[in-house]
Design a protein around this motif. Structure first.
Motif, PDB file in Angstrom:
ATOM      1  N   HIS A  72       0.840  -1.200   0.000  1.00 55.72           N
ATOM      2  CA  HIS A  72       0.000   0.000   0.000  1.00 55.72           C
ATOM      3  C   HIS A  72       0.873   1.247   0.000  1.00 55.72           C
ATOM      4  CE1 HIS A  72      -4.155  -1.389   0.124  1.00 55.72           C
ATOM      5  NE2 HIS A  72      -3.597  -2.511   0.558  1.00 55.72           N
ATOM      6  N   ASN A 111      -2.972   1.163  -3.737  1.00 52.82           N
ATOM      7  CA  ASN A 111      -2.073  -0.004  -3.838  1.00 52.82           C
ATOM      8  C   ASN A 111      -0.918   0.324  -4.782  1.00 52.82           C
ATOM      9  OD1 ASN A 111      -4.830  -1.051  -3.113  1.00 52.82           O
ATOM     10  ND2 ASN A 111      -3.749  -2.978  -3.121  1.00 52.82           N
ATOM     11  N   GLN A 133      -7.278  -5.601   3.661  1.00 51.17           N
ATOM     12  CA  GLN A 133      -6.231  -6.625   3.605  1.00 51.17           C
ATOM     13  C   GLN A 133      -5.148  -6.154   2.671  1.00 51.17           C
ATOM     14  OE1 GLN A 133      -5.165  -8.960   1.106  1.00 51.17           O
ATOM     15  NE2 GLN A 133      -3.659  -9.559   2.592  1.00 51.17           N
TER      16      GLN A 133
END
Ligand SMILES: [Zn+2]
Length: 513
Positions: free
Chosen positions: A203, A237, A513
């Protein structure tokens, strides 16, 4: 050359970020493009989170043939079984399951001891392997976990049958040297690591997602995860197009190849941007609109003498090529159809005909129809589900009565009858939104709204994108028209319709996640 598998999570990690809600048709269209782009694995969604997600994952698994399709499941029996129902039609059914491994997550979120976490992870992988030939297990918040605990739990899940181990930097905390060292450590200390794929998932909270991803590749990762244009939760991301281009341009250094079809990069990026409504910053690496523009005189001079003086990536490499032929009023059906095919569209005859009608209508009012216009027009046809709209704009009239912008709007109601309402505001757009709120029978809050030009020139199409909350649930809508006020009204109605047609969005379970 090492082969690095590209795992795309645009439709799961990307789609779950604030303000994005794609319908099934749109997800399917993105999945088809990802397949063309050459990604190894498509994470299509989180099947147990809502019936809408389930349905989209199932359709993608049944459609895509050249990429593996996966879905996310918590370490819960019903999640894993629901995922199997959604994914079983895929060419190689793949499941992605996870549990948190950092002390802070285990203690505060899961309220479990490390031993209990190992037990749950092993049980869920074993259960998943009863159904799926391919099972990826992720250690959520891996970069803030104790690395010897990671070795222990990974040893166990590999024994239980996991085929891929993913080490996510869930909160975007790692630095490239640390993240690389973690991959090296796991490669050297986990039993059987050579038998499984080792995956990175980064991330961008510190702007390091792509750097961390590349550091993982240098230290033993054989799979990397990310999204198109780097979209996703918070700062997003790792941008997969950046990773793929870096591996290509610096293959001398990385000695790895991704299998990505780089000439599909621009189209993939544009499609995701258009359908998600997330704009690409102009200076974005690889796909930003200024990525190849040289402004300074010294650069321009050098470029004219030899492009390689300042250009390390060519627009052609990523498929950013403008076509010479411009379509217009006199272009026939054949020219239109062949351009659509050239641009990568595969539409049914029915949708092609509808797109041609829309094209003719636009060509009556706009001298030159650019590729950008065609892209909008054809994509809209491609993703239109053919479902009946709940509300439909029939007429919009704007007046400035005593200098007060006033809208009079007629809408076809869900019951089929037409209803007209009138309202005002301090500007024309506000007048439209105030009036529409009276018609759609609910409380609406505007969260974000923008209009941008699709192509150049004063007769360009304007695209309106709106993000709103309607009776407490957020939704987004868009529309393109030469008249930006009409586009704005239709985008508003589109957002309301999407929310009504996808009422289950409200009950969607969220995971990070
Ligand atoms: Zn993530």
């Amino acid at each position: 050359m090492a082969k690095i598998d590209i795992f795309d999570t645009t439709l799961r990690d990307g789609e779950q970020s604030a303000g994005i809600n794609l319908n099934t048709q749109e997800k399917l269209e993105i999945a088809r493009q990802l397949e063309k782009f050459g990604v190894s694995i498509i994470e299509a969604g989180f099947p147990a989170s809502s019936p809408g997600d389930f349905n989209a994952v199932q359709q993608i698994a049944n459609t895509v043939k050249n990429s593996v399709v996966t879905g996310l499941a918590r370490s819960i029996k019903s999640d894993i079984e629901t995922s199997w129902e959604a994914l079983r039609g895929g060419v190689q059914p793949h499941l992605h399951t996870f549990i948190a491994t950092s002390p802070i997550h285990m203690q505060y979120k899961l309220n479990k001891t490390p031993e209990q976490v190992i037990e749950i992870a092993v049980e869920s992988v074993k259960l998943a392997r009863k159904y799926f030939p391919l099972v990826q297990w992720s250690a959520e918040d891996a970069t803030r976990s104790d690395k010897d605990f990671l070795v222990r739990i990974i040893n166990e899940v590999i024994k239980a049958g996991a085929t891929t181990i993913n080490i996510p930097d869930t909160v975007g905390y790692a630095t490239p040297i640390e993240y690389g060292a973690l991959f090296r450590y796991l490669s050297e200390n986990v039993t059987g690591i050579e038998k499984v794929k080792l995956s990175a998932h980064c991330h961008d909270d510190l702007g390091l997602a792509v750097s961390n991803t590349l550091a993982a590749i240098e230290n033993g990762a054989t799979q990397v995860e990310g999204t198109i244009n780097g979209i996703g939760e918070r700062a997003g991301n790792a941008a997969l197009e950046e990773v793929a281009v870096a591996l290509h341009i610096r293959s001398d250094y990385y000695q790895a190849e991704s299998g990505i079809v780089l000439k599909e990069t621009k189209r993939t990026s544009q499609l995701v941007s258009k359908l998600t409504g997330v704009v690409i910053q102009p200076n974005k690496a690889v796909v930003g609109k200024n990525a190849f523009a040289h402004e300074s005189g010294i650069h321009q001079d050098g470029m004219l003498k030899n492009p390689e003086t300042y250009e390390i990536i060519t627009p052609e490499l990523i498929g950013d090529v403008a076509t010479e032929l411009v379509l217009g009023k006199h272009s026939g059906r054949h020219a239109f159809f062949s351009r659509a095919v050239q641009m990568g569209f595969q539409l049914s005859d029915e949708k092609l005909n509808a797109a041609f009608t829309a094209f003719k209508k636009l060509a009556d009012r706009k001298k030159e129809i650019s590729d950008e216009d065609l892209f909008v027009l054809l994509t809209d046809q491609q993703v239109s589900s053919g479902e009946v709209e709940v509300y439909e704009l029939e007429e919009l009239v704007i007046n400035y009565e005593n200098n007060v912008p006033t809208a009079s709007i007629t809408v076809k109601m869900p019951t089929g009858e037409s209803t007209t309402a009138k309202g005002n505001g301090s500007g024309a757009v506000e007048a439209i939104f105030n009036t529409l709120e009276k018609l759609v029978n609910g409380e609406v809050r505007i969260l974000d709204y923008r209009v941008s030009s699709v192509s150049k020139g004063r007769d360009a199409l304007g695209e309106a994108v709106i993000n709103l909350s309607y009776n407490g649930a957020t939704s987004s809508g868009r529309n393109a028209s030469q008249d930006v006020l009409k586009a704005s009204a239709r985008a508003y109605i589109n957002a309301v319709n999407r929310q009504l047609m996808n009422a289950h969005f409200k009950e969607r379970v969220a995971v990070i996640q």
